[in-house]
Write a protein that holds these residues in place. Structure first.
Motif, PDB file in Angstrom:
ATOM      1  N   LYS A  66       0.792  -1.231   0.000  1.00 25.17           N
ATOM      2  CA  LYS A  66       0.000   0.000   0.000  1.00 25.17           C
ATOM      3  C   LYS A  66       0.826   1.285   0.000  1.00 25.17           C
ATOM      4  O   LYS A  66       0.414   2.273  -0.616  1.00 25.17           O
ATOM      5  CB  LYS A  66      -0.967  -0.002   1.186  1.00 25.17           C
ATOM      6  N   PRO A  67       1.992   1.321   0.683  1.00 26.18           N
ATOM      7  CA  PRO A  67       2.778   2.567   0.603  1.00 26.18           C
ATOM      8  C   PRO A  67       3.148   2.942  -0.822  1.00 26.18           C
ATOM      9  O   PRO A  67       3.195   4.122  -1.178  1.00 26.18           O
ATOM     10  CB  PRO A  67       4.031   2.234   1.428  1.00 26.18           C
ATOM     11  N   VAL A  68       3.412   1.942  -1.651  1.00 26.77           N
ATOM     12  CA  VAL A  68       3.731   2.210  -3.059  1.00 26.77           C
ATOM     13  C   VAL A  68       2.530   2.845  -3.753  1.00 26.77           C
ATOM     14  O   VAL A  68       2.654   3.860  -4.454  1.00 26.77           O
ATOM     15  CB  VAL A  68       4.137   0.907  -3.783  1.00 26.77           C
ATOM     16  N   TYR A  69       1.328   2.251  -3.515  1.00 27.88           N
ATOM     17  CA  TYR A  69       0.121   2.806  -4.136  1.00 27.88           C
ATOM     18  C   TYR A  69      -0.134   4.226  -3.630  1.00 27.88           C
ATOM     19  O   TYR A  69      -0.562   5.100  -4.392  1.00 27.88           O
ATOM     20  CB  TYR A  69      -1.110   1.945  -3.832  1.00 27.88           C
ATOM     21  N   GLY A  70       0.118   4.445  -2.334  1.00 31.11           N
ATOM     22  CA  GLY A  70      -0.117   5.764  -1.756  1.00 31.11           C
ATOM     23  C   GLY A  70       0.791   6.825  -2.348  1.00 31.11           C
ATOM     24  O   GLY A  70       0.353   7.935  -2.686  1.00 31.11           O
ATOM     25  N   ILE A  71       2.079   6.494  -2.475  1.00 27.76           N
ATOM     26  CA  ILE A  71       3.037   7.440  -3.047  1.00 27.76           C
ATOM     27  C   ILE A  71       2.680   7.745  -4.500  1.00 27.76           C
ATOM     28  O   ILE A  71       2.704   8.898  -4.935  1.00 27.76           O
ATOM     29  CB  ILE A  71       4.467   6.883  -2.942  1.00 27.76           C
ATOM     30  N   VAL A  72       2.326   6.694  -5.239  1.00 25.08           N
ATOM     31  CA  VAL A  72       1.959   6.885  -6.650  1.00 25.08           C
ATOM     32  C   VAL A  72       0.704   7.751  -6.762  1.00 25.08           C
ATOM     33  O   VAL A  72       0.637   8.676  -7.586  1.00 25.08           O
ATOM     34  CB  VAL A  72       1.753   5.526  -7.342  1.00 25.08           C
ATOM     35  N   SER A  73      -0.311   7.474  -5.918  1.00 26.71           N
ATOM     36  CA  SER A  73      -1.553   8.252  -6.015  1.00 26.71           C
ATOM     37  C   SER A  73      -1.353   9.699  -5.575  1.00 26.71           C
ATOM     38  O   SER A  73      -2.059  10.593  -6.035  1.00 26.71           O
ATOM     39  CB  SER A  73      -2.666   7.594  -5.180  1.00 26.71           C
ATOM     40  N   ASP A  74      -0.386   9.941  -4.677  1.00 25.05           N
ATOM     41  CA  ASP A  74      -0.086  11.313  -4.271  1.00 25.05           C
ATOM     42  C   ASP A  74       0.583  12.104  -5.388  1.00 25.05           C
ATOM     43  O   ASP A  74       0.428  13.321  -5.484  1.00 25.05           O
ATOM     44  CB  ASP A  74       0.838  11.314  -3.038  1.00 25.05           C
ATOM     45  N   SER A  75       1.352  11.416  -6.237  1.00 30.41           N
ATOM     46  CA  SER A  75       2.212  12.137  -7.178  1.00 30.41           C
ATOM     47  C   SER A  75       1.858  11.950  -8.652  1.00 30.41           C
ATOM     48  O   SER A  75       2.253  12.771  -9.483  1.00 30.41           O
ATOM     49  CB  SER A  75       3.672  11.711  -6.961  1.00 30.41           C
ATOM     50  N   VAL A  76       1.143  10.878  -8.996  1.00 27.25           N
ATOM     51  CA  VAL A  76       0.833  10.612 -10.415  1.00 27.25           C
ATOM     52  C   VAL A  76      -0.639  10.918 -10.684  1.00 27.25           C
ATOM     53  O   VAL A  76      -1.527  10.299 -10.089  1.00 27.25           O
ATOM     54  CB  VAL A  76       1.147   9.147 -10.788  1.00 27.25           C
ATOM     55  N   TYR A  77      -0.885  11.859 -11.556  1.00 31.02           N
ATOM     56  CA  TYR A  77      -2.246  12.291 -11.885  1.00 31.02           C
ATOM     57  C   TYR A  77      -2.668  11.741 -13.246  1.00 31.02           C
ATOM     58  O   TYR A  77      -1.854  11.583 -14.145  1.00 31.02           O
ATOM     59  CB  TYR A  77      -2.316  13.824 -11.929  1.00 31.02           C
ATOM     60  N   PHE A  78      -3.959  11.454 -13.379  1.00 32.58           N
ATOM     61  CA  PHE A  78      -4.545  11.055 -14.653  1.00 32.58           C
ATOM     62  C   PHE A  78      -5.664  12.044 -14.980  1.00 32.58           C
ATOM     63  O   PHE A  78      -6.649  12.138 -14.234  1.00 32.58           O
ATOM     64  CB  PHE A  78      -5.109   9.638 -14.586  1.00 32.58           C
ATOM     65  N   PHE A  79      -5.477  12.801 -16.055  1.00 30.61           N
ATOM     66  CA  PHE A  79      -6.472  13.802 -16.459  1.00 30.61           C
ATOM     67  C   PHE A  79      -6.781  14.767 -15.318  1.00 30.61           C
ATOM     68  O   PHE A  79      -7.933  15.144 -15.077  1.00 30.61           O
ATOM     69  CB  PHE A  79      -7.756  13.112 -16.934  1.00 30.61           C
ATOM     70  N   GLY A  80      -5.731  15.155 -14.608  1.00 28.41           N
ATOM     71  CA  GLY A  80      -5.890  16.118 -13.524  1.00 28.41           C
ATOM     72  C   GLY A  80      -6.459  15.553 -12.245  1.00 28.41           C
ATOM     73  O   GLY A  80      -6.790  16.310 -11.339  1.00 28.41           O
ATOM     74  N   GLN A  81      -6.567  14.233 -12.142  1.00 28.57           N
ATOM     75  CA  GLN A  81      -7.131  13.599 -10.952  1.00 28.57           C
ATOM     76  C   GLN A  81      -6.144  12.563 -10.400  1.00 28.57           C
ATOM     77  O   GLN A  81      -5.488  11.863 -11.169  1.00 28.57           O
ATOM     78  CB  GLN A  81      -8.453  12.910 -11.287  1.00 28.57           C
ATOM     79  N   HIS A  82      -6.091  12.453  -9.062  1.00 32.41           N
ATOM     80  CA  HIS A  82      -5.164  11.473  -8.496  1.00 32.41           C
ATOM     81  C   HIS A  82      -5.783  10.619  -7.396  1.00 32.41           C
ATOM     82  O   HIS A  82      -5.061   9.927  -6.679  1.00 32.41           O
ATOM     83  CB  HIS A  82      -3.895  12.167  -7.976  1.00 32.41           C
ATOM     84  N   ARG A  83      -7.099  10.631  -7.266  1.00 32.21           N
ATOM     85  CA  ARG A  83      -7.766   9.736  -6.325  1.00 32.21           C
ATOM     86  C   ARG A  83      -8.790   8.854  -7.054  1.00 32.21           C
ATOM     87  O   ARG A  83      -8.744   7.628  -6.990  1.00 32.21           O
ATOM     88  CB  ARG A  83      -8.470  10.529  -5.202  1.00 32.21           C
TER      89      ARG A  83
END
Length: 417
Positions: A66-83
């Protein structure tokens, strides 16, 4: 009328409640297809208690990342969204895996194939939970009310039906998610739009804070040191006592109702209690319930006129959810001390630590069951195993000072001044 104003009425109906409410409902329902998977493994694939618990634990491996997913979701956006993209993708993975299990021919299903689909399902669940927890943490920065909830289901299905129903629910969650724009959630702007490396560095700094690192160490330890005997209890109830599957299904419902009531009670009456005291009280309650299970196996309740099925109906599902009760006040504590911009990464790390602790706990349970001599046909040592489990639940109470206490810290600062 714009697309944002017209998507299912989400803007008018508070989209964050739609997103999280339905999301937590779906994830709360996950226990039912997993119960079906337990019956499938024991009745169709004829696994023994140790193998059942090993498969349950190994399926949780994606949760550890999960830490990997959390870091990626904090920093990698798709179409201006990251959640929302992570919620949608996670829901889709769950839908694919459970629908595949539902439609597979029973004669062609192997333990390996089922294990792979369960791993895929938990990977999807991990992505959804990380994104949901990050939204809760970010929303919590803006208002004190809690947005966490829990799912309730009110009917017990056959194993194949639970796979199908949950697969459809996950597919619906995917459709709901892709029809919500993240900007409509009114979440705070992330102060750091740096890359993954920067988020790893920020998370490392956060984890070095004593109030965070010691608290996480306690919540993980409080689970890891307890050798749970879930696989053994499942076999004892279904194979030895011959309790009907419907009772176990309804017991799951009571467990989910308990989770819902716990969230309501916490928000209304318990939120003002210092987290350390509340979490310690929950740990004591878990020990009491484990002792109650010991009395159940010894036949004490049966001698008092309480049928085994009644005990299973009202108490078994609640004990399983009790292990998660302490997560709510602990999550609130972490939200309070988490710096802005690192919510997703920190909450993902916390949930990863807890998931790893559950895997360790389950592994210890396999060793304990073997040590006390419990097998598929011999449960004479089961009470000794439960006694050890109860003692282990009490051990973390010695170390509750590790849990950060804001009031205590302020008092110490005043004394120094």
């Amino acid at each position: 009328m714009s697309r944002d104003d017209n998507i299912g009425g989400f803007r008018r109906g508070n989209p964050i409640k739609w997103l999280l409410g339905f999301g937590y409902f779906v994830q709360g329902f996950r226990g039912f297809p997993w119960l079906g998977a337990n019956f499938f493994l024991t009745d169709e694939l004829h696994v023994n208690p140790s193998v059942l618990q090993l498969l349950q634990n190994s399926a949780n491996i994606p949760m550890v990342a999960k830490p990997v997913y959390g870091i990626v979701s904090d920093s990698v956006y798709f179409f201006g969204q990251h959640r929302i993209p992570y919620i949608a993708f996670g829901a889709l993975l769950q839908a694919i895996s459970w629908l595949a299990i539902a439609f597979l021919s029973r004669s062609n299903v192997s333990i390996l194939a089922l294990s792979l689909y369960l791993l895929l399902s938990n990977l999807g669940a991990s992505l959804v939970e990380v994104a949901n927890d990050a939204i809760v943490a970010e929303a919590g920065k803006q208002k004190s009310s809690e947005t966490q909830s829990s799912g309730i289901a009110i009917k017990t299905f056959s194993a194949q039906s639970t796979f199908l129903v949950f697969g459809i629910l996950a597919l619906l969650q995917f459709l709901v998610s892709i029809n919500i724009r993240e900007k409509s959630l009114n979440l705070p702007k992330n102060p750091s739009l740096a890359g993954i490396g920067k988020h790893i560095s920020d998370l490392s700094k956060v984890l070095r804070k004593p109030e965070i690192s010691y608290s996480i160490a306690w919540i993980a330890l409080s689970t890891a040191v307890v050798p749970v005997l879930t696989g053994t209890m499942f076999f004892y109830q279904t194979k030895f006592l011959k309790i009907d599957a419907s009772y176990l299904g309804i017991s799951k419902v009571f467990g989910q109702i308990a989770m819902l009531l716990w969230g309501v009670a916490y928000n209304r009456w318990l939120k003002s209690i210092r987290p350390r005291k509340l979490i310690a009280a929950i740990q004591v309650t878990i020990a009491v319930f484990v002792i109650s299970d010991l009395l159940f196996v010894k036949g004490v309740y049966r001698d008092l006129g309480v049928p085994d099925s009644v005990y299973v109906l009202f108490f078994s599902g609640i004990l399983e959810t009790l292990f998660y009760f302490k997560n709510l006040p602990f999550t609130v504590l972490m939200v309070r001390v988490c710096p802005p911009g690192c919510e997703g990464s920190l909450m993902a790390f916390v949930m990863s630590a807890i998931a790893l602790a559950f895997i360790v706990s389950g592994s210890f349970g396999i060793v304990l069951a073997s040590f006390v001599g419990v097998t598929e046909g011999d449960f004479s040592g089961f009470t000794r195993g439960l006694a050890v489990e109860a003692i282990c639940v009490g051990i973390p109470l010695i170390l509750t000072s590790w849990i950060y206490d804001e009031v205590e810290t302020k008092e110490k600062i005043k004394k120094k001044e």
